[in-house]
Design a protein around this motif. Structure first.
Motif, PDB file in Angstrom:
ATOM      1  N   ALA A 160       2.357 -65.900   8.868  1.00 57.62           N
ATOM      2  CA  ALA A 160       1.185 -64.670   8.391  1.00 57.62           C
ATOM      3  C   ALA A 160       0.223 -65.696   7.708  1.00 57.62           C
ATOM      4  O   ALA A 160       0.448 -66.638   7.284  1.00 57.62           O
ATOM      5  N   ALA A 201      -2.907 -60.694   7.406  1.00 60.59           N
ATOM      6  CA  ALA A 201      -1.364 -59.924   6.736  1.00 60.59           C
ATOM      7  C   ALA A 201      -1.361 -59.059   6.291  1.00 60.59           C
ATOM      8  O   ALA A 201      -1.337 -59.323   5.230  1.00 60.59           O
ATOM      9  N   THR A 202      -2.560 -58.354   5.830  1.00 61.66           N
ATOM     10  CA  THR A 202      -2.501 -56.932   5.176  1.00 61.66           C
ATOM     11  C   THR A 202      -2.044 -56.192   5.727  1.00 61.66           C
ATOM     12  O   THR A 202      -1.550 -55.362   6.632  1.00 61.66           O
ATOM     13  N   PRO A 203      -1.473 -55.193   4.346  1.00 57.00           N
ATOM     14  CA  PRO A 203      -1.993 -53.344   4.862  1.00 57.00           C
ATOM     15  C   PRO A 203      -3.062 -53.225   5.880  1.00 57.00           C
ATOM     16  O   PRO A 203      -2.936 -52.538   6.544  1.00 57.00           O
ATOM     17  N   THR A 220       2.319 -62.093  11.131  1.00 59.75           N
ATOM     18  CA  THR A 220       1.104 -61.523  11.663  1.00 59.75           C
ATOM     19  C   THR A 220       1.679 -60.570  12.646  1.00 59.75           C
ATOM     20  O   THR A 220       2.056 -61.826  13.954  1.00 59.75           O
ATOM     21  N   ALA A 278       7.908 -56.161   3.797  1.00 58.26           N
ATOM     22  CA  ALA A 278       7.535 -56.548   5.236  1.00 58.26           C
ATOM     23  C   ALA A 278       7.108 -56.716   5.995  1.00 58.26           C
ATOM     24  O   ALA A 278       6.800 -58.047   5.558  1.00 58.26           O
ATOM     25  N   VAL A 290       3.760 -58.218   7.094  1.00 57.86           N
ATOM     26  CA  VAL A 290       2.520 -58.880   7.197  1.00 57.86           C
ATOM     27  C   VAL A 290       3.251 -59.877   5.691  1.00 57.86           C
ATOM     28  O   VAL A 290       2.375 -60.370   5.562  1.00 57.86           O
ATOM     29  N   ASN A 291       4.392 -59.357   5.242  1.00 53.90           N
ATOM     30  CA  ASN A 291       4.559 -60.745   4.114  1.00 53.90           C
ATOM     31  C   ASN A 291       4.926 -62.057   4.385  1.00 53.90           C
ATOM     32  O   ASN A 291       5.216 -63.251   3.655  1.00 53.90           O
ATOM     33  N   GLY A 292       5.228 -61.981   5.863  1.00 55.67           N
ATOM     34  CA  GLY A 292       5.825 -63.206   6.156  1.00 55.67           C
ATOM     35  C   GLY A 292       5.299 -64.386   7.713  1.00 55.67           C
ATOM     36  O   GLY A 292       5.435 -64.977   8.197  1.00 55.67           O
TER      37      GLY A 292
END
Lengths: 233, 233, 233, 233, 233, 233
Positions: free
Chosen positions: D56, D61-63, D148, D142, D144-146
């Protein structure tokens, strides 16, 4: 802690100190992680002054947190001269707990050394500050990137070892050890004797002696050592 | 093992040796863990003399155990000159398997080098002993703090690699590799050729040659290399 | 990317760069793993040129694979001058991604530096090549012993950080950081200002100033700094 | 790949498959990490469909990234029926690559199974979706927390193994293995024979036979096995 | 070892055994790694029969090695009934030391249980064999994929603990512990008393008693316990 | 904290909670380590009550220490009903922080759950106590074998996350998350809405809808969802 005991301990290696503590049943005294930033320096000793970090949380670990009353800055201003600062960074390898400016200030406050299972940042600047450092490496990001500072002079863990304020810390090229404060006199006395004995063994080995019976000594070796030992007095 | 083969191997890097062993399908020959205590020294070679440790148990791993018949002291007295000692310390990072005195005795016994996936203690004294050491770092506590010595010249693991007595060990700045004893002649011969070829490639690169077609060589490069190769004879 | 911005960034430490990126909410910019092979060199900067490895598989990762169109050799010939090559070796510690010859060729192609979370081989030869390297250590075996090369200039991970082609890489004694390309101007400008401010703080600390209120600054310190700042113009 | 071969392989354990691949010199075929979310299910087989993640980075790495053309959502819509999806999550244990909704959609698209060295989220929902999953555990956050997401059907690593699109994946209670596509026929044929042989050995052991000479077989055991083998025809 | 002592120990939890050993200064008795393959089974006890592996080397660890005199097959035939087999697999997680056939044979030989810090293969078949197993998981590949078997009934390490032949092993849902053979009587006697005391404490807690003063007991609690204790006789 | 908010949160998965916190920039909220001892139970919520351990030291971590004023026993008596106890055991895997008796007493005190990055002991007894537990496994030895208890209701780290007293903890099958106390209302409200939206998406997927444009929603999907949403009122 009188300075005479410290003067004795300054001549006892951390290797010997850990062996003396083993005689008292203490196996967990050497911190696994801190290494000398500059190997080959002199052995250092001082009472422990502890710093404690917990993991970062984005709402807490911000540059703004550096101005809070509980901050590394306030902790530094509370450090007495002569202490060895031990910082519990939980072994986090991606956030430098201190950089050049904080090390320079600690140096100004006559801190003897900084020991941590974490890492520092600003390698060039830290070296320039002159503060002796034992750490687990270097990282560019600041402590807030991975850590939240929560207090000083509390019990901590560092490199798998428990450190309490007022324990005594000794650090040399083999790393850093803690001596529980009640055992400092014992370790100093026994350690100094042990160093003398090892110096005699080393001489024997240089002359070609075999190890079994010498190290550890059998009765004959003990007698020969005592003879040499008394010849020193 | 005749010394002529050793003389050839002494000029072959551990990098090249591992590539030659790969030609025979052997991928597990480089020990992950041992690093030169003093980088930049000369490449060393010798037959393996193994030491084996298991974990410490408080009723076994005591200073008293150092006087037992199965002890590191007895093992050292059993070491022939010229060997490279390989110690399986299971990668334990908090207990120094040897310190200054044991290293000094090994040096007296003409041991070529000590290789371990564990750590040593007494850094200053070990350096002073002059024994070349490949290890995974330094720790103050003695081996009994984390390890129990159980025997020598048995098959061992070291850094993820199997070592049998009489395998051949080569160590340089890239670490230490084992050559199974049946492959020593092959590796020496092929390795020496490979070093020659790489020296030619290096010269070509210095002249500005591109790598594809050169390294590894296409037919044209092979011909040019052979021409150069024959010009040496 | 104009060279003026690079000239500014060359004077900003990776420590400061990571703090500037934190202002933009970016915590994952420092690669955990790559360390300078030769500490104490100058800070280097360049656009990222990425290399990607996956694990070895015995039917793929052979010396023969070095002649294939998708090979490290072809990748090197595709490298423009001035780039910093970043290789995703998945932190594999037992297979050297490059040795002396490949590093020498990269140096010939005016590559600025090589950064990897993996390891290199042929330490002596790599040093001789003169190519600046940030890596996680050394191993004798070749890349095919643990890795399969699969492509260049794709998005990669390196040391826990995402790197995209054309991001900007800066490397110094604290390691290597990535600056997302849209933030390069911001980081250069803010970073230069921050370095100036820190140099003033350092001077204050040298004079004996306490840290609270100074670093970070309270209103009074801000005013004093601005006064000093304007005196420079 | 004809379905007859798949039908044969469905009766060959991953244990036997790995032994057949070892005969061809392939040791790296079993993914270290993926375990069956629900043990005791049937063995599954299918061609590999790969997914690739890198770490990420907060700007990526975002919603919002879930709506981009290169997204896990698009990848799912590109999955043919019958594939086994293999996701390279670099072993990241703190970010669930998929939850209930994405698994439900994969199930709708007739995906045979999902295999990853990472973790999933929404355990209850994933179980409810009915999609067979081999993973390294569960985490609430999710992807995106870690992580991409960067692409599909590229070569990847998963659990220390290289996976190429069109390799064949087999998964059972011992985990998941890859069969390089050129070896599928060989493994199916040899593996089926090996299963037959092991079933005979098992019967012998049940009768009280000793292992040496039986497993692996000496000449006499080979003859007895062949006799039994022919009696089946 | 008489069976009466074993019958007593069978009612003492591994948790209590480790506490009794701590009274003798022994902290390293619980193996970190082996877990029950099927939780909820009965507690098992037996003298240790050790197996030792070193890492795989491609010239040694082949299916052919299974026919050698020093092989897991020969070791199994040497196992006396009633032993608990403890296998030192160095924590290797990618190579199953035993599968269904070898477990079935061990079961035939009246082996009480198999304990290892490594993994097994053929999960379904191992369960079917009925042999109780404590291990660190499952993997499809055979032991030769990562391990070389080198001997039996030698001192080993397993999960960070030293195991000597004839030590006593106890395994239950909390894992497996070793009792040095000289301490078996002590542990059985003290352990049984401790279990009795804890059962009384549990009843007190069920009645609503607070813990301080009860567990460990102050003088008043000791008296009340003794009264209850004597009421049992 | 009013109980209405807790009632709302009880219906929000930890997966959704972590996504809601990500909207506020908080990525570090899920504890990496604690897993439900018994999967499939109901979701639990409560304010955090913290316990702090440092490493064991043989002079401190003894059975005698259990009678000291600062002990786990005293901490338990200080626990209010309804809290979720979070214990920082530094991820130590070889020392069970609590066993059956302490869990039984916590259950008596109406503690909602115990969450730790360490392990427990007495698996059978802990299950019998009925206390819901999230932990990283089981070990036979007592906490004093690896840990020293130093205090309660201090800031701690657990599984890489900072926990402060009065933060709110939620635990379910995906593990345990912390909600900083200032964000509890936000997370409850947004989380409930998000669950509703996901339930609609799930229905759509069941009907065969594709994911792009649906999850996350484009304008058309948003409109359709709002229509459905209003139909509920």
């Amino acid at each position: 802690m009188n300075s005479a005991v410290f003067d004795v301990l300054r001549k006892v290696t951390t290797a010997t100190i850990s062996t003396m503590l083993l005689k008292k049943g203490i196996r967990r005294c050497w911190m696994n992680g801190p290494k000398p930033l500059v190997p080959g320096g002199e052995r250092l000793i001082g009472p422990a002054f502890t710093l404690r970090f917990v993991p970062a949380r984005e709402d807490l670990a911000t540059p703004e947190s550096w101005s809070k009353p509980i901050s590394t800055r306030s902790a530094i201003e509370a450090m007495p001269g002569g202490v060895i600062v031990v910082a519990d960074a939980m072994g986090v390898s991606g956030a430098g707990i201190f950089g050049d400016i904080l090390c320079a200030r600690m140096q100004k406050r006559d801190v003897t050394a900084l020991v941590t299972d974490g890492v520092l940042r600003d390698r060039a600047g830290v070296l320039a500050s002159g503060l002796p450092v034992w750490c687990a490496g270097m990282a560019a990001p600041a402590s807030v990137n991975g850590l939240t500072f929560v207090g000083w002079n509390e019990p901590i863990g560092c490199g798998g070892v428990a450190i309490f304020p007022d324990d005594v810390i000794v650090a040399d090229d083999d790393g850093a050890v803690v001596i529980p404060k009640d055992l400092v006199e014992f370790v100093a006395h026994e350690g100094a004797e042990h160093e003398l004995y090892e110096s005699w063994v080393f001489t024997e080995v240089e002359k070609g002696a075999q190890l079994p019976g010498l190290y550890p000594p059998n009765e004959e070796s003990k007698a020969r050592y005592q003879q040499w030992r008394h010849s020193l007095d």
